[in-house]
Scaffold this active site. Structure first.
Site, PDB file in Angstrom:
ATOM      1  N   TYR A  46      40.507 -41.871 -42.805  1.00  0.00           N
ATOM      2  CA  TYR A  46      39.292 -42.744 -43.665  1.00  0.00           C
ATOM      3  C   TYR A  46      38.257 -41.679 -43.970  1.00  0.00           C
ATOM      4  O   TYR A  46      37.996 -41.635 -45.152  1.00  0.00           O
ATOM      5  CB  TYR A  46      38.964 -44.062 -42.861  1.00  0.00           C
ATOM      6  CG  TYR A  46      37.697 -44.556 -43.450  1.00  0.00           C
ATOM      7  CD1 TYR A  46      37.653 -45.059 -44.714  1.00  0.00           C
ATOM      8  CD2 TYR A  46      36.556 -44.820 -42.504  1.00  0.00           C
ATOM      9  CE1 TYR A  46      36.350 -45.826 -44.902  1.00  0.00           C
ATOM     10  CE2 TYR A  46      35.485 -45.486 -43.037  1.00  0.00           C
ATOM     11  CZ  TYR A  46      35.537 -46.094 -44.000  1.00  0.00           C
ATOM     12  OH  TYR A  46      34.324 -46.415 -44.584  1.00  0.00           O
ATOM     13  N   LEU A  70      48.966 -37.660 -38.723  1.00  0.00           N
ATOM     14  CA  LEU A  70      49.313 -38.974 -39.148  1.00  0.00           C
ATOM     15  C   LEU A  70      49.122 -39.896 -38.198  1.00  0.00           C
ATOM     16  O   LEU A  70      49.906 -40.962 -38.230  1.00  0.00           O
ATOM     17  CB  LEU A  70      50.342 -38.962 -40.098  1.00  0.00           C
ATOM     18  CG  LEU A  70      50.176 -38.016 -41.536  1.00  0.00           C
ATOM     19  CD1 LEU A  70      51.764 -38.106 -42.270  1.00  0.00           C
ATOM     20  CD2 LEU A  70      48.954 -38.186 -42.200  1.00  0.00           C
ATOM     21  N   GLY A 102      46.136 -41.340 -39.623  1.00  0.00           N
ATOM     22  CA  GLY A 102      45.764 -40.951 -41.004  1.00  0.00           C
ATOM     23  C   GLY A 102      46.856 -41.610 -41.863  1.00  0.00           C
ATOM     24  O   GLY A 102      47.793 -42.228 -41.531  1.00  0.00           O
ATOM     25  N   TYR A 146      35.561 -41.807 -24.737  1.00  0.00           N
ATOM     26  CA  TYR A 146      35.457 -41.106 -26.040  1.00  0.00           C
ATOM     27  C   TYR A 146      34.157 -40.445 -26.378  1.00  0.00           C
ATOM     28  O   TYR A 146      33.825 -39.414 -26.857  1.00  0.00           O
ATOM     29  CB  TYR A 146      35.532 -42.282 -27.159  1.00  0.00           C
ATOM     30  CG  TYR A 146      35.030 -42.153 -28.569  1.00  0.00           C
ATOM     31  CD1 TYR A 146      35.789 -41.106 -29.118  1.00  0.00           C
ATOM     32  CD2 TYR A 146      34.123 -42.612 -29.039  1.00  0.00           C
ATOM     33  CE1 TYR A 146      35.519 -40.808 -30.520  1.00  0.00           C
ATOM     34  CE2 TYR A 146      33.704 -42.365 -30.416  1.00  0.00           C
ATOM     35  CZ  TYR A 146      34.400 -41.325 -31.051  1.00  0.00           C
ATOM     36  OH  TYR A 146      34.078 -40.969 -32.450  1.00  0.00           O
ATOM     37  N   LYS A 174      33.396 -36.448 -26.943  1.00  0.00           N
ATOM     38  CA  LYS A 174      32.861 -35.621 -28.149  1.00  0.00           C
ATOM     39  C   LYS A 174      31.586 -34.957 -27.695  1.00  0.00           C
ATOM     40  O   LYS A 174      31.167 -33.927 -28.306  1.00  0.00           O
ATOM     41  CB  LYS A 174      32.460 -36.918 -28.846  1.00  0.00           C
ATOM     42  CG  LYS A 174      33.555 -37.503 -29.953  1.00  0.00           C
ATOM     43  CD  LYS A 174      34.034 -36.547 -30.915  1.00  0.00           C
ATOM     44  CE  LYS A 174      34.890 -37.128 -31.756  1.00  0.00           C
ATOM     45  NZ  LYS A 174      35.079 -36.267 -32.912  1.00  0.00           N
ATOM     46  N   PHE A 197      33.027 -59.888 -31.043  1.00  0.00           N
ATOM     47  CA  PHE A 197      33.162 -59.380 -29.593  1.00  0.00           C
ATOM     48  C   PHE A 197      31.922 -59.602 -28.761  1.00  0.00           C
ATOM     49  O   PHE A 197      31.257 -58.463 -28.963  1.00  0.00           O
ATOM     50  CB  PHE A 197      33.825 -58.085 -29.763  1.00  0.00           C
ATOM     51  CG  PHE A 197      35.310 -58.258 -30.141  1.00  0.00           C
ATOM     52  CD1 PHE A 197      36.389 -58.670 -29.116  1.00  0.00           C
ATOM     53  CD2 PHE A 197      35.704 -58.053 -31.444  1.00  0.00           C
ATOM     54  CE1 PHE A 197      37.748 -58.726 -29.869  1.00  0.00           C
ATOM     55  CE2 PHE A 197      36.901 -57.901 -32.037  1.00  0.00           C
ATOM     56  CZ  PHE A 197      38.091 -58.494 -31.269  1.00  0.00           C
TER      57      PHE A 197
END
Length: 322
Positions: A11, A33, A36, A141, A145, A204
């Protein structure tokens, strides 16, 4: 010479590739992919179906395409799921970045723009996050990073690599009618998919320490974000000195309930969201100043929240109702 965009069929990555094209810069896409879409990459853009962890193939492909700089977006990007799949997250994110840096060093590719995240801050103890705010990630995550930023910093100290890391906040909307966010976890696609299928969108958590009990986030339009990548890579290639990290934020917070109302207004569909429990790894509030990026990267917001919602709805894929 070309710019490599890892994750360029995703995206955000696909929007970056289109922005490079508008700027007259050639790009090459590497994407496995896993999340993606091949159709997001136009036929004239060289496409390599490859996970960046595959070091030898990566070196061969970068050499063949004469890459001069890299925009590195490829990653496993789901904070909540990373709590359940930490080993996978670390391998894809830290391992992928390490593999890429080694390939760049071998081929003497001297510039990289790294896709980082607001998740490195965890739950900040300040009203507005700046680049000096303490980093306390609360998910694998966010941790992976932050380590990616450190890897690039250390490589730069050792080799002279020119670099910057862009810490994203909530990226939404669409800048192209054929590009959309297909994440199974992000708020906008979840809400849009639910409405398109005749279901109630979900919230949520409604017991956060925020004015209406729902998470507050800093939303930016994906087209504005893509332009920041183009500016950053061009300035690195020109030899300009950039800061190690930049926040790409709006400076204003919007709650999930407020987003729900904006979606209802934009679509004309009245609904009452279904309230679910909290997701792990979701901090209560993150809002950031983009002043540093405005100074050095011409960062500015050209889209309103209504633009973000309307463009996301207009670009949604057609899905049959359940």
């Amino acid at each position: 010479m070309a710019i490599l965009v890892t994750g360029g069929a995703g995206y955000i990555g696909a929007h970056v590739v289109r922005a490079l094209e508008r700027a007259g810069l050639e790009s090459v896409v590497v994407d496995d992919l896993s999340s993606g879409h091949r159709e997001f990459v136009r036929p004239e853009v060289p496409f390599i179906d490859l996970n960046v962890l595959h070091a030898k193939q990566l070196v061969d492909q970068l050499a063949e395409h004469h890459i001069e700089a890299v925009i590195h977006l490829a990653a496993f990007k789901y904070a909540g799921v990373s709590v359940e799949r930490p080993a996978h997250t670390w391998r894809q994110n830290a391992g992928g970045t390490l593999s890429l840096l080694r390939a760049m060093e071998r081929l003497d590719i001297g510039a990289i723009v790294f896709s980082s995240t607001a998740a490195v801050y965890g739950t900040p103890d300040v009203e507005t996050v700046t680049e000096d705010t303490a980093t306390r990630p609360e998910s694998p995550y966010g941790e992976s990073k932050l380590v990616g930023e450190w890897m690039i910093r250390d490589q730069a100290q050792a080799t002279g690599l020119r670099h910057t890391s862009l810490r994203y906040f909530n990226v939404v909307g669409s800048g192209e009618p054929d590009l959309y966010d297909s994440s199974p976890h992000n708020l906008f696609p979840l809400v849009i998919r639910a409405l398109a299928q005749g279901h109630r969108p979900r919230i949520f958590g409604e017991d956060y320490p925020t004015p209406d009990g729902t998470c507050v986030r800093d939303y930016v339009h994906v087209a504005d974000l893509a332009e920041a990548h183009v500016t950053a890579v061009r300035r690195l290639l020109a030899g300009n000195e950039l800061e190690r990290v930049y926040n790409l934020g709006n400076g204003e917070g919007v709650s999930v309930r407020q987003i729900m109302q904006s979606v209802s207004d934009a679509t004309g569909i009245a609904f009452e969201p279904e309230v679910m429990g909290r997701r792990p790894g979701d901090p209560a509030r993150i809002v950031a100043s983009g002043a540093l990026a405005a100074r050095d990267l011409d960062w500015k917001l050209t889209h309103t929240l209504d633009d973000m919602v309307a463009s996301a709805w207009a670009s949604r894929p057609v899905e049959p109702a359940d």
